[in-house]
Design an enzyme around this catalytic site. Structure first.
Site, mmCIF file in Angstrom:
data_model
loop_
_atom_site.group_PDB
_atom_site.id
_atom_site.type_symbol
_atom_site.label_atom_id
_atom_site.label_comp_id
_atom_site.label_asym_id
_atom_site.label_seq_id
_atom_site.Cartn_x
_atom_site.Cartn_y
_atom_site.Cartn_z
ATOM 1 N N LYS A 3 91.873 22.410 -30.406
ATOM 2 C CA LYS A 3 90.717 21.837 -31.093
ATOM 3 C C LYS A 3 89.712 21.376 -30.053
ATOM 4 C CE LYS A 3 89.377 18.189 -34.287
ATOM 5 N NZ LYS A 3 89.833 17.137 -35.196
ATOM 6 N N LYS A 22 90.151 25.838 -33.504
ATOM 7 C CA LYS A 22 89.043 25.227 -34.226
ATOM 8 C C LYS A 22 87.965 24.777 -33.257
ATOM 9 C CE LYS A 22 88.167 21.148 -36.930
ATOM 10 N NZ LYS A 22 88.632 19.837 -37.277
HETATM 11 C C1 PBG Z 1 89.391 14.749 -37.953
HETATM 12 C C2 PBG Z 1 88.865 16.096 -38.225
HETATM 13 C C3 PBG Z 1 87.597 16.626 -37.938
HETATM 14 C C4 PBG Z 1 87.548 17.879 -38.544
HETATM 15 C C5 PBG Z 1 88.781 18.107 -39.115
HETATM 16 N N1 PBG Z 1 89.593 17.003 -38.892
HETATM 17 C C6 PBG Z 1 86.434 16.019 -37.272
HETATM 18 C C7 PBG Z 1 86.505 15.634 -35.869
HETATM 19 O O1 PBG Z 1 87.472 15.891 -35.151
HETATM 20 O O2 PBG Z 1 85.552 15.007 -35.446
HETATM 21 C C8 PBG Z 1 86.360 18.793 -38.570
HETATM 22 C C9 PBG Z 1 86.244 19.657 -39.784
HETATM 23 C C10 PBG Z 1 84.912 20.264 -39.997
HETATM 24 O O3 PBG Z 1 83.955 20.063 -39.226
HETATM 25 O O4 PBG Z 1 84.785 20.982 -41.002
HETATM 26 N N2 PBG Z 1 89.956 14.527 -36.748
#
Ligand code: PBG
Length: 324
Positions: free
Chosen positions: A195, A248
């Site tokens: 991520k 992601k």
């Molecule tokens: C929470 C999380 C996030 C997303 C999924 N889980 C945001 C982040 O890490 O700031 C992003 C999902 C999206 O942008 O559609 N940790």
């Protein structure tokens, strides 16, 4: 006349011919819809930057689950927007927290729908960071206990899949151990292993009320420049017991999907995130792109890169297009 070049166009001459030689396909069976459930909300409210995506109150959520099931979408990924936040993130693992209640409701409406939950602390504490914070530092090991508690509470409510997105080190092992010890050896663990610290999460943070109140997430989410590091993250998570991995965001990371897919034999998902959705919606609303063709091309690209399945806010529309 000597044939001095290849006639590639022969295989593109008609729709049936193109279909016959098509190398990559996607279908509704590949799509998981992320959803936001808001505690105490009556009805549903559209998220401004994400037209067609809503905050759901529990009753509207139930109706949506029925619609999603009818559309043939195999599963949903749940995010909670709680009424209360505190330093210990207690609403994240409360038996009657918003996600826990939504899991139960979804399973009542359709026991066959795969219910996945996002496991993170950012929506549940006032700092908006994904772990516990002390003196401005996001604490790693102290956060693991709460993440594991949260995952177990989701399993208790009936979740099929728990998906930690916090990016603390060791969370997969901590969650797997706690799930097994609590009597949930069959709950699947899908790690947001790879991520990145991405600007594409912007609309989500508004939707989930989880923007960090200070600093940013770069001390735990990955640097977008790194792909070898993605392999190290993924290797740790597989070793710790992840059943599935996620990359992601999706669009700017197709090479990462491909690399991770080649290196590991577990299923690899990708998350077509909020900002990617908003860009398509905004341009389509202006008439600058054809929404359907753009989304279909993106989904094809994710599959071609190697994604086994895709988290996307376009899932309901895409399911409809599949039927046409
Ligand atoms: C929470 C999380 C996030 C997303 C999924 N889980 C945001 C982040 O890490 O700031 C992003 C999902 C999206 O942008 O559609 N940790």
């Amino acid at each position: 006349m000597e044939n001095s070049f290849s006639r590639h166009r022969r295989l593109r001459s008609s729709e049936n011919m193109r279909r016959l030689v098509r190398e990559t396909r996607w279908s509704v069976a590949d799509l998981i819809l992320p959803m936001f459930v808001q505690e105490g909300l009556l009805g549903k409210e559209e998220i401004a930057a994400m037209p067609g995506v809503y905050h759901y109150g529990l009753d509207e959520f139930r109706r949506a689950v029925v619609e999603i099931s009818k559309a043939g979408i195999p599963g949903i990924l749940l995010f909670g927007v709680p009424e209360q936040k505190d330093d210990l993130c207690s609403t994240a693992y409360h038996e009657h927290g918003v996600v826990q209640e939504a899991v139960r409701a979804a399973k009542q409406e359709n026991p066959d729908l795969l219910v996945m939950t996002d496991v993170c602390l950012c929506q549940y504490n006032p700092t908006g960071h994904c772990g516990l914070v002390r003196d401005g530092i996001v604490l790693n090991d102290e956060s693991l206990v709460l993440l594991a508690k949260t995952a177990v509470s989701h399993a208790q409510a009936g979740a099929d899949v728990v998906a930690p997105s916090d990016m603390m080190d060791g969370r997969v092992a901590a969650i797997r151990t706690e799930l097994d010890q609590s009597g949930y050896p069959n709950v699947v663990l899908l790690s947001y292993a790879v991520k990145y610290a991405s600007a594409f999460y912007g609309p989500f943070r508004e939707a989930a009320h989880s923007a960090p109140s200070f600093g940013d997430r770069r001390s735990y989410q990955m640097d977008p420049a790194n792909v070898r590091e993605a392999l190290r993250e993924a290797a740790s998570d597989v070793e710790e017991g992840a059943d599935m991995l996620m990359v992601k965001p999706a669009l700017a990371y197709l090479d990462v999907i491909q690399t991770v897919k080649e290196a590991f034999d577990v299923p690899v998902a990708t998350y077509n995130v909020s900002g990617e959705y908003s860009m398509v919606k905004a341009a389509a609303a202006q008439g600058w792109i054809d929404e359907r063709r753009t989304v279909e091309e993106m989904l094809t690209g994710f599959k071609r890169a190697g994604a086994d399945f895709i988290f996307t806010y376009h899932a309901l529309d895409a399911a409809q297009w599949c039927r046409e």
